[in-house]
Design a protein around this motif. Structure first.
Motif, PDB file in Angstrom:
ATOM      1  N   GLU A  94       0.785  -0.806   0.349  1.00 25.50           N
ATOM      2  CA  GLU A  94       0.328  -0.028   0.141  1.00 25.50           C
ATOM      3  C   GLU A  94       1.158   1.123  -0.230  1.00 25.50           C
ATOM      4  OE1 GLU A  94      -3.738  -1.164   2.154  1.00 25.50           O
ATOM      5  OE2 GLU A  94      -2.008  -0.686   3.259  1.00 25.50           O
ATOM      6  N   ALA A  95       2.091   1.420   0.644  1.00 20.65           N
ATOM      7  CA  ALA A  95       2.758   2.602   0.998  1.00 20.65           C
ATOM      8  C   ALA A  95       2.778   2.748  -0.691  1.00 20.65           C
ATOM      9  CB  ALA A  95       3.922   1.947   1.249  1.00 20.65           C
ATOM     10  N   TRP A  96       3.998   1.257  -1.104  1.00 18.33           N
ATOM     11  CA  TRP A  96       4.238   2.101  -2.687  1.00 18.33           C
ATOM     12  C   TRP A  96       3.517   2.514  -3.441  1.00 18.33           C
ATOM     13  CZ3 TRP A  96       4.183   0.467  -7.875  1.00 18.33           C
ATOM     14  CH2 TRP A  96       5.097   0.676  -8.625  1.00 18.33           C
ATOM     15  N   LEU A  97       2.291   1.699  -3.495  1.00 22.86           N
ATOM     16  CA  LEU A  97       1.334   1.980  -4.471  1.00 22.86           C
ATOM     17  C   LEU A  97       0.771   3.379  -4.468  1.00 22.86           C
ATOM     18  CD1 LEU A  97      -0.790  -1.772  -4.913  1.00 22.86           C
ATOM     19  CD2 LEU A  97       0.179  -0.204  -6.923  1.00 22.86           C
ATOM     20  N   GLY A  98       0.727   4.073  -3.005  1.00 20.91           N
ATOM     21  CA  GLY A  98      -0.019   5.251  -2.346  1.00 20.91           C
ATOM     22  C   GLY A  98       0.667   5.960  -3.391  1.00 20.91           C
ATOM     23  N   SER A  99       2.273   5.745  -3.887  1.00 21.63           N
ATOM     24  CA  SER A  99       2.604   7.197  -3.439  1.00 21.63           C
ATOM     25  C   SER A  99       2.472   7.735  -5.348  1.00 21.63           C
ATOM     26  CB  SER A  99       4.388   7.067  -3.690  1.00 21.63           C
ATOM     27  OG  SER A  99       4.742   5.414  -3.848  1.00 21.63           O
ATOM     28  N   PHE A 149      -1.728   3.356 -13.077  1.00 23.23           N
ATOM     29  CA  PHE A 149      -0.539   4.374 -13.047  1.00 23.23           C
ATOM     30  C   PHE A 149       0.102   4.011 -14.133  1.00 23.23           C
ATOM     31  CE2 PHE A 149      -0.243   1.642  -9.692  1.00 23.23           C
ATOM     32  CZ  PHE A 149       1.506   0.762  -9.713  1.00 23.23           C
ATOM     33  N   PRO A 150       0.334   5.146 -14.673  1.00 26.04           N
ATOM     34  CA  PRO A 150       1.296   4.770 -15.974  1.00 26.04           C
ATOM     35  C   PRO A 150       2.631   4.162 -15.569  1.00 26.04           C
ATOM     36  CG  PRO A 150       1.473   6.896 -15.452  1.00 26.04           C
ATOM     37  CD  PRO A 150       0.458   6.445 -14.389  1.00 26.04           C
ATOM     38  N   VAL A 151       3.292   2.847 -15.904  1.00 33.23           N
ATOM     39  CA  VAL A 151       5.234   2.855 -16.072  1.00 33.23           C
ATOM     40  C   VAL A 151       5.119   2.119 -17.682  1.00 33.23           C
ATOM     41  CG1 VAL A 151       6.289   0.997 -15.454  1.00 33.23           C
ATOM     42  CG2 VAL A 151       4.806   2.337 -13.623  1.00 33.23           C
ATOM     43  N   ASP A 152       6.621   3.111 -18.075  1.00 35.79           N
ATOM     44  CA  ASP A 152       7.307   3.414 -19.104  1.00 35.79           C
ATOM     45  C   ASP A 152       5.743   2.463 -20.038  1.00 35.79           C
ATOM     46  OD1 ASP A 152       9.318   2.728 -18.127  1.00 35.79           O
ATOM     47  OD2 ASP A 152       9.459   0.566 -18.036  1.00 35.79           O
ATOM     48  N   GLY A 153       5.340   4.309 -20.234  1.00 35.43           N
ATOM     49  CA  GLY A 153       3.971   4.010 -21.455  1.00 35.43           C
ATOM     50  C   GLY A 153       2.718   2.699 -20.951  1.00 35.43           C
ATOM     51  N   HIS A 154       2.543   1.661 -20.104  1.00 34.21           N
ATOM     52  CA  HIS A 154       1.946   0.583 -20.029  1.00 34.21           C
ATOM     53  C   HIS A 154       1.331   1.859 -18.191  1.00 34.21           C
ATOM     54  CE1 HIS A 154       5.378  -1.444 -22.414  1.00 34.21           C
ATOM     55  NE2 HIS A 154       3.766  -2.192 -22.553  1.00 34.21           N
ATOM     56  N   GLN A 155       0.123   1.157 -19.211  1.00 39.60           N
ATOM     57  CA  GLN A 155      -1.366   1.914 -18.199  1.00 39.60           C
ATOM     58  C   GLN A 155      -1.115   0.302 -16.981  1.00 39.60           C
ATOM     59  OE1 GLN A 155      -2.721   4.134 -16.777  1.00 39.60           O
ATOM     60  NE2 GLN A 155      -4.341   3.976 -15.266  1.00 39.60           N
ATOM     61  N   VAL A 156      -0.897   0.683 -15.508  1.00 39.69           N
ATOM     62  CA  VAL A 156      -0.780  -0.664 -15.130  1.00 39.69           C
ATOM     63  C   VAL A 156      -2.385  -0.738 -13.958  1.00 39.69           C
ATOM     64  CG1 VAL A 156       0.358  -1.770 -12.761  1.00 39.69           C
ATOM     65  CG2 VAL A 156       1.317  -0.555 -14.929  1.00 39.69           C
ATOM     66  N   VAL A 157      -2.110  -1.643 -13.393  1.00 40.05           N
ATOM     67  CA  VAL A 157      -3.873  -1.669 -12.497  1.00 40.05           C
ATOM     68  C   VAL A 157      -3.432  -3.063 -11.207  1.00 40.05           C
ATOM     69  CG1 VAL A 157      -6.153  -2.298 -12.982  1.00 40.05           C
ATOM     70  CG2 VAL A 157      -5.364  -1.693 -14.328  1.00 40.05           C
ATOM     71  N   VAL A 158      -3.153  -1.921 -10.688  1.00 40.05           N
ATOM     72  CA  VAL A 158      -2.596  -3.691  -9.104  1.00 40.05           C
ATOM     73  C   VAL A 158      -4.351  -3.354  -8.229  1.00 40.05           C
ATOM     74  CG1 VAL A 158      -1.229  -3.990  -7.281  1.00 40.05           C
ATOM     75  CG2 VAL A 158      -0.616  -2.408  -9.266  1.00 40.05           C
ATOM     76  N   THR A 159      -4.188  -4.325  -8.304  1.00 39.92           N
ATOM     77  CA  THR A 159      -5.739  -4.404  -7.650  1.00 39.92           C
ATOM     78  C   THR A 159      -5.328  -5.246  -6.374  1.00 39.92           C
ATOM     79  OG1 THR A 159      -7.039  -4.144  -9.087  1.00 39.92           O
ATOM     80  CG2 THR A 159      -8.313  -5.633  -7.103  1.00 39.92           C
ATOM     81  N   ALA A 183       8.571  -4.307  -6.851  1.00 41.47           N
ATOM     82  CA  ALA A 183       9.019  -2.706  -6.474  1.00 41.47           C
ATOM     83  C   ALA A 183       7.811  -3.309  -5.009  1.00 41.47           C
ATOM     84  CB  ALA A 183       8.503  -1.856  -7.180  1.00 41.47           C
ATOM     85  N   ILE A 184       6.869  -4.415  -4.979  1.00 39.98           N
ATOM     86  CA  ILE A 184       5.809  -4.216  -4.005  1.00 39.98           C
ATOM     87  C   ILE A 184       6.793  -4.905  -2.613  1.00 39.98           C
ATOM     88  CG2 ILE A 184       4.527  -3.249  -5.013  1.00 39.98           C
ATOM     89  CD1 ILE A 184       2.849  -5.660  -5.104  1.00 39.98           C
ATOM     90  N   GLY A 185       7.211  -6.087  -3.274  1.00 43.02           N
ATOM     91  CA  GLY A 185       8.083  -6.815  -2.158  1.00 43.02           C
ATOM     92  C   GLY A 185       7.404  -9.133  -2.612  1.00 43.02           C
ATOM     93  N   VAL A 186       7.285  -8.312  -4.297  1.00 44.55           N
ATOM     94  CA  VAL A 186       6.646  -9.892  -3.855  1.00 44.55           C
ATOM     95  C   VAL A 186       7.192 -10.772  -5.024  1.00 44.55           C
ATOM     96  CG1 VAL A 186       4.574 -11.319  -5.214  1.00 44.55           C
ATOM     97  CG2 VAL A 186       4.109  -8.914  -4.923  1.00 44.55           C
ATOM     98  N   THR A 187       8.002 -12.129  -4.042  1.00 54.61           N
ATOM     99  CA  THR A 187       8.481 -13.129  -4.655  1.00 54.61           C
ATOM    100  C   THR A 187       7.306 -14.185  -5.529  1.00 54.61           C
ATOM    101  OG1 THR A 187       7.775 -14.593  -3.235  1.00 54.61           O
ATOM    102  CG2 THR A 187      10.147 -12.118  -2.646  1.00 54.61           C
ATOM    103  N   ALA A 188       8.653 -14.786  -5.860  1.00 51.41           N
ATOM    104  CA  ALA A 188       8.663 -16.343  -6.809  1.00 51.41           C
ATOM    105  C   ALA A 188       7.680 -16.965  -6.179  1.00 51.41           C
ATOM    106  CB  ALA A 188       9.719 -17.354  -7.342  1.00 51.41           C
ATOM    107  N   GLN A 189       8.110 -17.320  -4.809  1.00 52.48           N
ATOM    108  CA  GLN A 189       6.717 -18.021  -3.810  1.00 52.48           C
ATOM    109  C   GLN A 189       5.627 -17.558  -2.939  1.00 52.48           C
ATOM    110  OE1 GLN A 189      10.639 -16.529  -2.973  1.00 52.48           O
ATOM    111  NE2 GLN A 189      11.283 -18.741  -3.343  1.00 52.48           N
ATOM    112  N   ASP A 190       5.463 -16.378  -3.397  1.00 50.55           N
ATOM    113  CA  ASP A 190       3.981 -15.849  -3.334  1.00 50.55           C
ATOM    114  C   ASP A 190       3.127 -15.642  -4.919  1.00 50.55           C
ATOM    115  OD1 ASP A 190       5.162 -14.191  -0.963  1.00 50.55           O
ATOM    116  OD2 ASP A 190       6.286 -12.875  -2.045  1.00 50.55           O
ATOM    117  N   ILE A 191       4.180 -15.828  -5.532  1.00 49.83           N
ATOM    118  CA  ILE A 191       2.737 -16.116  -6.601  1.00 49.83           C
ATOM    119  C   ILE A 191       1.759 -17.232  -6.698  1.00 49.83           C
ATOM    120  CG2 ILE A 191       3.158 -16.172  -9.403  1.00 49.83           C
ATOM    121  CD1 ILE A 191       5.967 -14.603  -9.351  1.00 49.83           C
ATOM    122  N   ASP A 192       1.007 -17.197  -6.721  1.00 47.15           N
ATOM    123  CA  ASP A 192      -0.771 -18.112  -7.359  1.00 47.15           C
ATOM    124  C   ASP A 192      -1.159 -18.292  -8.768  1.00 47.15           C
ATOM    125  OD1 ASP A 192      -2.496 -19.881  -7.011  1.00 47.15           O
ATOM    126  OD2 ASP A 192      -2.918 -19.234  -4.785  1.00 47.15           O
TER     127      ASP A 192
END
Length: 191
Positions: A18-23, A116-126, A163-172
């Motif tokens: 939330e801190a990273w996204l909120g910025s 928010f945009p990143v490198d010309g792409h619109q990112v959606v994080v939910t 950037a938000i700290g997600v590792t390979a072990q977190d991916i589902d």
């Protein structure tokens, strides 16, 4: 056809996310009521997780209705997706029923969405919470315009995950439909 490039992961450190996204963006809190449809022979489900969904999104008392088709995943994991707004959810469901497509599962998600945009792409994080599931999830999504755009979209998704700290072990990679079905089956087994 646009291609959804998306990764879903379990949330370990919501405050960091939330801190990273909120910025970068203000989060919008919504309730998603999702109903997935299929033919009686489950041909969409058997077609490598193709989905047909009607979604009601309620945000601050305002309702938006979406009809979405996700085709089978491509070799790189991207999913061709078509989505449009719907004026009347009951009529849309009626049209599907007239075509022989009926509800197979429904569930509700409590969501906070950041755009928010990143490198010309619109990112959606939910950030997502489904009451029946033991974990909260984060989905990072970019819509790629075409095949040439998918590589850059994947790089953006990977950058945000890092950037938000997600590792390979977190991916589902298990879809919410399968997770909700398993949770409901576990409850039935102990009743």
């Amino acid at each position: 056809m646009p291609v959804e490039v998306e990764v879903k992961a379990r949330i370990r450190d919501r405050a960091r996310i939330e801190a990273w996204l909120g910025s970068r963006s203000s989060g919008v809190t919504s309730i998603y009521d999702d109903t997935y449809y299929d033919f009686a022979d489950l041909r969409l489900e058997h077609a490598s997780r193709a989905d047909l969904r009607l979604r009601r999104i309620t945000t601050d008392g305002n309702v938006r209705l979406l009809w979405t088709h996700k085709a089978s995943a491509l070799a790189d994991g991207g999913v061709p997706e078509l989505e449009t707004t719907v004026g009347d959810l009951e009529s849309a469901a009626g049209i599907l029923g007239a075509l022989g497509v009926t509800p197979k599962i429904a569930y509700t998600k409590q969501c906070v969405t950041y755009r928010f945009p990143v490198d010309g792409h619109q990112v959606v994080v939910t950030l997502e919470r489904i009451a029946e599931l033991p974990h909260e999830y984060v989905e990072v999504e970019v819509m790629a315009a075409d095949a040439d755009d998918r590589t850059g979209a994947w790089r953006v998704v990977e950058h945000v995950l890092d950037a938000i700290g997600v590792t390979a072990q977190d991916i589902d990679p298990t879809c919410h439909i399968a997770l909700v079905r398993a949770a409901r089956a576990a409850v039935r087994a102990i009743e």
